[in-house]
Structures are given as C-alpha cells and as structure tokens.
Design a protein around this motif. Sequence first.
Motif, short mmCIF file in Angstrom:
data_model
loop_
_atom_site.label_atom_id
_atom_site.label_comp_id
_atom_site.label_asym_id
_atom_site.label_seq_id
_atom_site.Cartn_x
_atom_site.Cartn_y
_atom_site.Cartn_z
N LEU A 84 31.94 -5.89 24.58
CA LEU A 84 30.74 -5.18 24.98
C LEU A 84 30.35 -4.15 23.93
CD1 LEU A 84 28.51 -4.30 26.97
CD2 LEU A 84 30.22 -2.83 28.05
N LYS A 85 31.32 -3.35 23.47
CA LYS A 85 31.04 -2.32 22.45
C LYS A 85 30.57 -2.95 21.15
CE LYS A 85 31.40 1.63 24.30
NZ LYS A 85 30.15 2.36 24.47
N LYS A 86 31.09 -4.13 20.84
CA LYS A 86 30.68 -4.81 19.61
C LYS A 86 29.22 -5.31 19.72
CE LYS A 86 32.00 -8.56 16.54
NZ LYS A 86 32.93 -9.65 16.29
N GLN A 87 28.86 -5.88 20.86
CA GLN A 87 27.51 -6.43 21.04
C GLN A 87 26.46 -5.35 21.29
OE1 GLN A 87 26.34 -9.46 20.61
NE2 GLN A 87 28.35 -10.28 20.14
N PHE A 88 26.82 -4.38 22.15
CA PHE A 88 25.88 -3.33 22.54
C PHE A 88 26.59 -1.98 22.46
CE2 PHE A 88 24.61 -7.12 25.08
CZ PHE A 88 23.41 -7.39 24.44
N PRO A 89 26.77 -1.45 21.25
CA PRO A 89 27.59 -0.25 21.05
C PRO A 89 27.08 1.00 21.77
CG PRO A 89 26.53 -0.92 19.00
CD PRO A 89 26.24 -1.98 20.01
N SER A 90 25.81 1.07 22.05
CA SER A 90 25.29 2.29 22.68
C SER A 90 25.23 2.19 24.21
CB SER A 90 23.90 2.61 22.14
OG SER A 90 22.99 1.59 22.50
#
Length: 124
Positions: free
Chosen positions: A48-54
């Motif tokens: 999740l952090k890789k795809q949508f870090p914010s």
Amino acid sequence: MCSRPIRSPCVAWPQEILYDELRRFVGVLMPRADGVPLGAFAFHAELLKKQFPSWTRYDLTRLCLNLSASVHTLHRYGVVLGDLHPGNVLVSPDGTVCWVDADSFQIEDYPCSVGTERFWAPEL
C-alpha cells in the motif's frame, strides 16, 4: 450487455460489438480503465505504501465506501458481481474504483460462468 448500456465510471462496460470485414465477431469495445489492481496493494501495508505513499486510514475508508457504492450502482442496473476478486477492480490514486472483469457479471438469466475457487460459497 451492449443492448443494456451502463454509463458509469465505476465499471468498464462493453459499449459496442466489433466484427471483422466478414461480419464475424472479434470482440467488444470498452472504455479504457486506469488504476492499480486492488489485489496488488490492499492486503499488505508495505505494498500500500509503495503504491499510494500518501494514503492514510481516511483514504482507505474512502476506498471502501467507493467500492460499496460501485457494487450498489451495479445492483441498481440489475448486475450481480459473480466474482468479487481483488484483481477485477482497478483503484486510482484518488480512491475511485472501476470494475474491469465484465465476464464475471451475472445479468438477468445469464449466470456468471467464471470464478475463483477460494471465493466460492462453501456449498459449491
């Protein structure tokens, strides 16, 4: 499906039947859908952090509400999702969703002929 159009950004619905020069069926025209498959990030915090870090929990909640609303939209049109598989839905950075695997839809008396065994009801 082409005779019962659904114009909604939450589904890549077939728009037109395509034929070759001899009028043989070759496929269907569908709108382009962009995004990341839900299954590519939804089940692992690192992905999740890789795809949508914010993204925060707020964004995940918004995603869940968008998924629910998209299923509701399809149900209003008489469509049942025959395969609720995380690879069948694309997610955009703004949290909008688009169902892309139209051959897993059940419409009227046309049942879904595909599925993923681990998502089948126990009685099947």
